[in-house]
Design a protein around this motif. Sequence first.
Motif, short mmCIF file in Angstrom:
data_model
loop_
_atom_site.label_atom_id
_atom_site.label_comp_id
_atom_site.label_asym_id
_atom_site.label_seq_id
_atom_site.Cartn_x
_atom_site.Cartn_y
_atom_site.Cartn_z
N LEU A 50 -1.56 -7.54 -4.49
CA LEU A 50 -0.44 -6.84 -4.62
C LEU A 50 0.09 -6.25 -3.44
O LEU A 50 1.30 -5.98 -3.15
N LEU A 51 -0.76 -5.51 -2.47
CA LEU A 51 -0.46 -4.94 -1.24
C LEU A 51 0.07 -6.09 -0.46
O LEU A 51 1.23 -5.93 0.30
N LYS A 52 -0.32 -7.14 -0.31
CA LYS A 52 0.16 -8.48 0.50
C LYS A 52 1.69 -8.62 -0.32
O LYS A 52 2.29 -9.05 0.63
N LEU A 53 1.73 -8.71 -1.43
CA LEU A 53 2.97 -9.26 -2.12
C LEU A 53 4.00 -8.36 -1.75
O LEU A 53 5.04 -8.53 -1.48
N ASN A 54 3.67 -7.07 -1.88
CA ASN A 54 4.62 -5.85 -1.59
C ASN A 54 5.03 -6.22 -0.07
O ASN A 54 6.36 -5.98 0.14
N HIS A 55 4.11 -6.31 0.82
CA HIS A 55 4.45 -6.49 2.19
C HIS A 55 5.15 -7.70 2.67
O HIS A 55 6.23 -7.41 3.30
N VAL A 56 5.10 -8.72 1.74
CA VAL A 56 5.92 -10.09 2.17
C VAL A 56 7.38 -9.95 1.69
O VAL A 56 8.38 -10.20 2.15
N ASN A 57 7.50 -9.27 0.40
CA ASN A 57 8.74 -9.31 -0.36
C ASN A 57 9.75 -8.03 -0.30
O ASN A 57 10.80 -8.14 -0.81
N HIS A 58 9.17 -6.97 -0.07
CA HIS A 58 9.84 -5.65 -0.17
C HIS A 58 9.83 -4.83 1.20
O HIS A 58 8.78 -4.72 1.72
N SER A 59 11.00 -4.37 1.48
CA SER A 59 11.17 -3.67 3.04
C SER A 59 10.44 -2.08 2.56
O SER A 59 10.27 -1.82 1.55
N ILE A 60 10.18 -1.52 3.66
CA ILE A 60 9.76 -0.19 3.54
C ILE A 60 10.70 0.75 3.49
O ILE A 60 10.28 1.78 3.19
N LEU A 61 11.83 0.86 3.74
CA LEU A 61 13.05 1.54 3.49
C LEU A 61 14.23 0.87 2.46
O LEU A 61 14.31 -0.24 3.03
N TYR A 62 14.68 1.56 2.01
CA TYR A 62 15.55 0.84 0.83
C TYR A 62 16.69 1.96 0.40
O TYR A 62 16.65 3.07 0.73
N HIS A 63 17.54 1.61 -0.41
CA HIS A 63 18.62 2.32 -0.84
C HIS A 63 19.52 2.72 0.18
O HIS A 63 19.33 4.16 0.28
N GLN A 64 20.32 2.25 0.92
CA GLN A 64 20.83 2.38 1.98
C GLN A 64 20.05 3.13 3.02
O GLN A 64 20.35 3.90 3.94
N LEU A 65 18.54 2.59 3.08
CA LEU A 65 17.75 2.75 4.03
C LEU A 65 17.40 4.38 3.95
O LEU A 65 16.86 4.85 4.99
N ILE A 66 17.46 5.06 2.87
CA ILE A 66 17.09 6.22 2.67
C ILE A 66 15.65 6.58 2.03
O ILE A 66 14.99 7.40 2.53
N PHE A 67 15.15 5.63 1.05
CA PHE A 67 13.91 5.72 0.11
C PHE A 67 12.98 5.28 1.02
O PHE A 67 13.30 4.00 1.54
N HIS A 68 11.73 5.61 0.69
CA HIS A 68 10.60 4.89 1.33
C HIS A 68 9.78 4.02 0.02
O HIS A 68 9.89 4.55 -1.09
N ASN A 69 9.41 3.05 0.56
CA ASN A 69 8.74 2.24 -0.38
C ASN A 69 7.20 2.84 -0.58
O ASN A 69 6.27 2.96 0.34
N HIS A 70 7.09 3.45 -1.96
CA HIS A 70 5.61 4.02 -2.13
C HIS A 70 4.71 3.11 -2.81
O HIS A 70 3.68 3.64 -3.23
N THR A 71 5.05 1.95 -3.05
CA THR A 71 4.04 1.13 -3.77
C THR A 71 2.76 1.23 -3.10
O THR A 71 1.67 1.40 -4.16
N PRO A 72 2.19 1.11 -1.90
CA PRO A 72 0.95 1.38 -1.54
C PRO A 72 0.25 2.45 -2.00
O PRO A 72 -1.08 2.54 -2.05
N HIS A 73 1.13 3.44 -1.98
CA HIS A 73 0.57 5.04 -2.09
C HIS A 73 -0.03 5.01 -3.68
O HIS A 73 -1.20 5.44 -3.78
N ILE A 74 0.72 4.81 -4.68
CA ILE A 74 0.27 4.82 -5.69
C ILE A 74 -0.62 3.79 -6.46
O ILE A 74 -1.82 4.02 -6.92
N LEU A 75 -0.70 2.49 -5.83
CA LEU A 75 -1.49 1.59 -5.91
C LEU A 75 -2.88 2.01 -5.42
O LEU A 75 -3.94 1.94 -6.09
N GLY A 76 -2.86 2.46 -4.43
CA GLY A 76 -3.97 2.98 -3.58
C GLY A 76 -4.87 4.13 -4.24
O GLY A 76 -5.97 4.19 -4.53
#
Length: 424
Positions: A50-76
């Motif tokens: 899942l960490l690799k899938l998120n890394h490949v498919n989703h940017s670390i910043l989104y929504h007008q480059l304001i929000f941060h991708n928290h997926t690794p945080h809650i998965l971890g």
Amino acid sequence: MFSSFSTFSNPFRLPRFLSGSTSNAVNISSVQIYDVETLHEKRARTLKHLLKLNHVNHSILYHQLIFHNHTPHILGSAYLLGAESDHLNDIYDKETKELEPWQDSPGEVSTYDWRDYLGKHDYQRAYVDFFEDQLVLNGYDLRKVLDGYLFHGKEPLINNLVAGLGHPLIHLGYAFEVSSREVAMEALSMAACSYNYLHKYLDDPSYTKPITNSTQSPLEILCRVQKDIRFDGLFMHEGADNLGPLFEKHETEVLEYWNSWHIADPTMEFKASQLAAAAVLVASYKPGGKQYDFFLVHLLTTSHAVRILLPLIPNKFHISVVRQWLLLTLAVYIAQLRPEIRLTTVTDYDRKNKDWKWVDKQALEGKHALDAHYVKALRAMKTAAETWGDEDEFYLKAAVKFAEEFDGWGGFASAEIELASLGH
């Protein structure tokens, strides 16, 4: 994407010769590091994929480059609390609904000009590509890449990890805990894209000045700030948009309190800061009033990240990282209109025999188990209790109180409320 960690006994621990003197070090043991690249259990394999899938498919910043991708945080967090594979998949499905695919950057980044684009959010893809290229050139030795870009140079990135509301710091902490090169590359890229004015307070020693009215207690500093009438009426509302004007117009006052923290015993002062991090979130909440403060929770989760990183980074940066946390804490606390911190709301709280097993269950099975910041906050308090002991049950009471009272996030300016409904 990368070969396994099996060639390293601990790929995240820096070489001993980089550690340096222990006189200014926070002396605590590392938390257990899980190498999900090599663990064969299903849970670890699921997290890795899942960490690799998120890394490949989703940017670390989104929504007008304001929000941060928290997926690794809650998965971890969920994995480290014992979540099974099905729950990890549920988390991923929920977290990634609002994320966005990578977009090409305006140009590439090279070893000759990588600092020229610091602070430019639209270069996030270029920075990820750049740091991954450096990983390849260094034989997939993550220690060399981290050493070269976090700790070296006149203005090393390590001195600005609290930019972007501390998300680079949090991201790096999870990269260490689960031994993920993908998350580490994202953390470096997030640090580069989030780079801002806060670095100067650590890089330029002229901003650090001893004052007479010093204290070894971060909580005492926050209490003094709460009573300081110079901060009355600065802002019409709470919210992140107060941070810039605060430093532009009231830098002197903020730095006065920042410099008032006398770190005589780094380990004990860091211990005190961890208690303050939990208190500023939980003991400032008024039942029946507003929801828990979204921005104050970042002071707790960044403190947790500091706790993860300190045993794994060179000693000479320990004080810098700990003081960064206080700088962020002061700024956010003032921006959120300095709510009163009432410790008795925690110390006198009746937990009704609820223990850490109950807290874990709320984080993994409760109605807010898919809320990244809720889960991270509970785990941060549990880790603090495990680190320092919890004889008076402050952390346990705080965690139970938070879990029982939590009903969503508040603390936003009116213009931010619609954005907050998206979860980040």
